[in-house]
Design a protein around this motif. Sequence first.
Motif, PDB file in Angstrom:
ATOM      1  N   LEU A 127       0.824  -1.387  -0.501  1.00 14.40           N
ATOM      2  CA  LEU A 127       0.451   0.098  -0.461  1.00 14.40           C
ATOM      3  C   LEU A 127       0.666   1.211   0.148  1.00 14.40           C
ATOM      4  N   THR A 128       1.924   1.465   0.746  1.00 15.63           N
ATOM      5  CA  THR A 128       2.949   2.389   0.778  1.00 15.63           C
ATOM      6  C   THR A 128       3.783   2.747  -0.805  1.00 15.63           C
ATOM      7  N   GLY A 129       3.994   1.675  -1.594  1.00 19.17           N
ATOM      8  CA  GLY A 129       4.701   1.420  -2.767  1.00 19.17           C
ATOM      9  C   GLY A 129       6.245   1.262  -2.019  1.00 19.17           C
ATOM     10  N   PHE A 130       6.493   0.690  -0.438  1.00 19.41           N
ATOM     11  CA  PHE A 130       7.403   0.758  -0.546  1.00 19.41           C
ATOM     12  C   PHE A 130       8.203  -1.164  -0.404  1.00 19.41           C
ATOM     13  N   ARG A 131       7.401  -1.214  -1.320  1.00 21.61           N
ATOM     14  CA  ARG A 131       7.910  -3.239  -1.950  1.00 21.61           C
ATOM     15  C   ARG A 131       9.115  -2.809  -2.579  1.00 21.61           C
ATOM     16  N   GLU A 132       9.127  -2.171  -3.827  1.00 18.26           N
ATOM     17  CA  GLU A 132       9.789  -1.908  -4.676  1.00 18.26           C
ATOM     18  C   GLU A 132      10.937  -1.862  -3.934  1.00 18.26           C
ATOM     19  N   ALA A 133      11.604  -0.977  -2.550  1.00 15.20           N
ATOM     20  CA  ALA A 133      12.712  -0.862  -1.899  1.00 15.20           C
ATOM     21  C   ALA A 133      13.414  -2.064  -1.596  1.00 15.20           C
ATOM     22  N   VAL A 134      12.268  -2.361  -1.130  1.00 14.50           N
ATOM     23  CA  VAL A 134      12.383  -4.206  -0.351  1.00 14.50           C
ATOM     24  C   VAL A 134      13.106  -5.075  -1.387  1.00 14.50           C
ATOM     25  N   PHE A 135      12.596  -5.117  -3.091  1.00  9.37           N
ATOM     26  CA  PHE A 135      12.669  -5.980  -3.564  1.00  9.37           C
ATOM     27  C   PHE A 135      14.140  -5.789  -4.131  1.00  9.37           C
ATOM     28  N   PRO A 454      21.544  -0.215   1.662  1.00 13.31           N
ATOM     29  CA  PRO A 454      21.673   0.334   2.851  1.00 13.31           C
ATOM     30  C   PRO A 454      20.440  -0.852   4.034  1.00 13.31           C
ATOM     31  N   LEU A 455      19.309  -1.266   3.799  1.00 12.12           N
ATOM     32  CA  LEU A 455      18.685  -2.321   4.471  1.00 12.12           C
ATOM     33  C   LEU A 455      19.060  -3.397   4.391  1.00 12.12           C
ATOM     34  N   LEU A 456      20.019  -3.857   3.074  1.00 14.47           N
ATOM     35  CA  LEU A 456      20.760  -5.342   3.044  1.00 14.47           C
ATOM     36  C   LEU A 456      21.679  -5.398   4.643  1.00 14.47           C
ATOM     37  N   TRP A 457      22.776  -3.908   4.784  1.00 14.39           N
ATOM     38  CA  TRP A 457      23.812  -3.498   6.225  1.00 14.39           C
ATOM     39  C   TRP A 457      22.172  -4.090   7.751  1.00 14.39           C
ATOM     40  N   VAL A 458      21.632  -3.202   7.070  1.00 11.50           N
ATOM     41  CA  VAL A 458      20.603  -3.777   8.819  1.00 11.50           C
ATOM     42  C   VAL A 458      19.907  -4.999   9.005  1.00 11.50           C
ATOM     43  N   ILE A 459      19.606  -5.752   8.238  1.00  8.51           N
ATOM     44  CA  ILE A 459      19.344  -7.436   7.480  1.00  8.51           C
ATOM     45  C   ILE A 459      20.816  -8.077   8.546  1.00  8.51           C
TER      46      ILE A 459
END
Length: 477
Positions: A127-135, A454-459
Amino acid sequence: MSIDRLFLISQRGSTVGREVRGGFVTFFTMAYIIVLNPLILGFAQDADGHYLGGGGEPNLAMIAAGTSLVAGVMTILMGLVANYPMALATGLGLNAFVAFSIATQMTWADAMGLVVIEGLVILVLVLTGFREAVFHAVPAQLKIAISVGIGLFIALIGFVDSGFVHRIPDAANTTVPVQLGATGQLSGWPVLVFAVGLALVIVLWVKKVRGAILISIIATTVLAIVVEAIADLGAASADNPKGWSLNVPAWPDKVFDSPDFGTVGHFSLLGSFDRVGVVTALLLVFTLLLADFFDTMGTMTAIGAEAGLLQEDGTPPNTRRILVVDSLAAAAGGAAGVSSNTSYIESASGVGEGARTGLASVVTGLLFLVSVFAAPLVAIIPSEAAVPALVLVGFLMMQQVRGIDWNDLEIAIPAFLTIVLMPFTYSITVGIGAGFLAYVLIKIATGKVGSIHPLLWVISALFLVYFFINPLTSWLT
């Protein structure tokens, strides 16, 4: 409004007859999940030694009823809301992860609560369109490696549950941890039943027989019933090692019965955080999210390509609606206590029969709802008759390995660790974590830190805590 106008049947070059036929074919191609989901979830015990749905013994009919109910409702919703020829049901691989990696650390209610959370998180991302960032955070070839690793994990479960591969009780005093059969050789009628079932499903699959998996399960179950009637093998035990490994094939007192929806509502939204801690719970949610979210993206695109429905940018029509329904299905599966529901690539079989609209999904969903009343039939199916399908599904998932560039060591090594550590450690989480950490390590070593999302650093940081949580806890205390 006519059915044709409601589902844009003529506009998409189809007919009502094709849609109905496609809906039937999709159902019979994926109806095996009504059998397999209870077998995967039903015999597993949670950390407190309880079976799913409560009680001191497995209740396969209860799980089958819940599986059919959620699959039926969500597949109909996909047809009505998204007008897309794609069916949904409990995800294979995801249910194994819930049974063998999550429920073993907490209660079933806690585990299903994590599934609900995962579905709601995906919904927010959509719903927020954030899926692209995760993808984009996870390299595409690592996503492939995750699917391949889960495939090998599922195949191993199939071989072990059938008795074809045996754990050695005291591996420390042997040269191998597992072996062929109980003594290094195959023995017993149940193993033969499994071998016949595996041979049958392979032959049917290579001959492209529609409903090959379901046909093989039914035929092998009939064989198992005959064998049990003649040999009276009973259940396997220390005194009876050649018996049926999980359940004895026997005809039920009733073929059709009022469904027992005892698993519905059997979830605790936040209980897992108290049971295993915030870090571990979040990692488990992320693992579920990763597998569920990306599988759906690939499935809906593949089905759209097969049906000729993709738009110029390569996306299906009503993409957001498709993803919203799929997200709700994930949460609904957890809320109903039958694991995350997701889109099925088997829907392509219905598309092959001419399905192009959501009417086919409505037909498939209605058939799932009808099957709710036949849940007692599940009780007659021994695992030896069903797990050949797990081996075949493992093969199908393994085929994706060709999408990994094995000449590129920067991705090949993380992909390799992801794939092999899932079956070798009997943990999907370990495989994913090792792959992510290896990827980040190699990028740092080669001076390509800037290419790490950046998200991969967190993960990766979370996975470091996950792997070393016991030493850290001991040190801090």
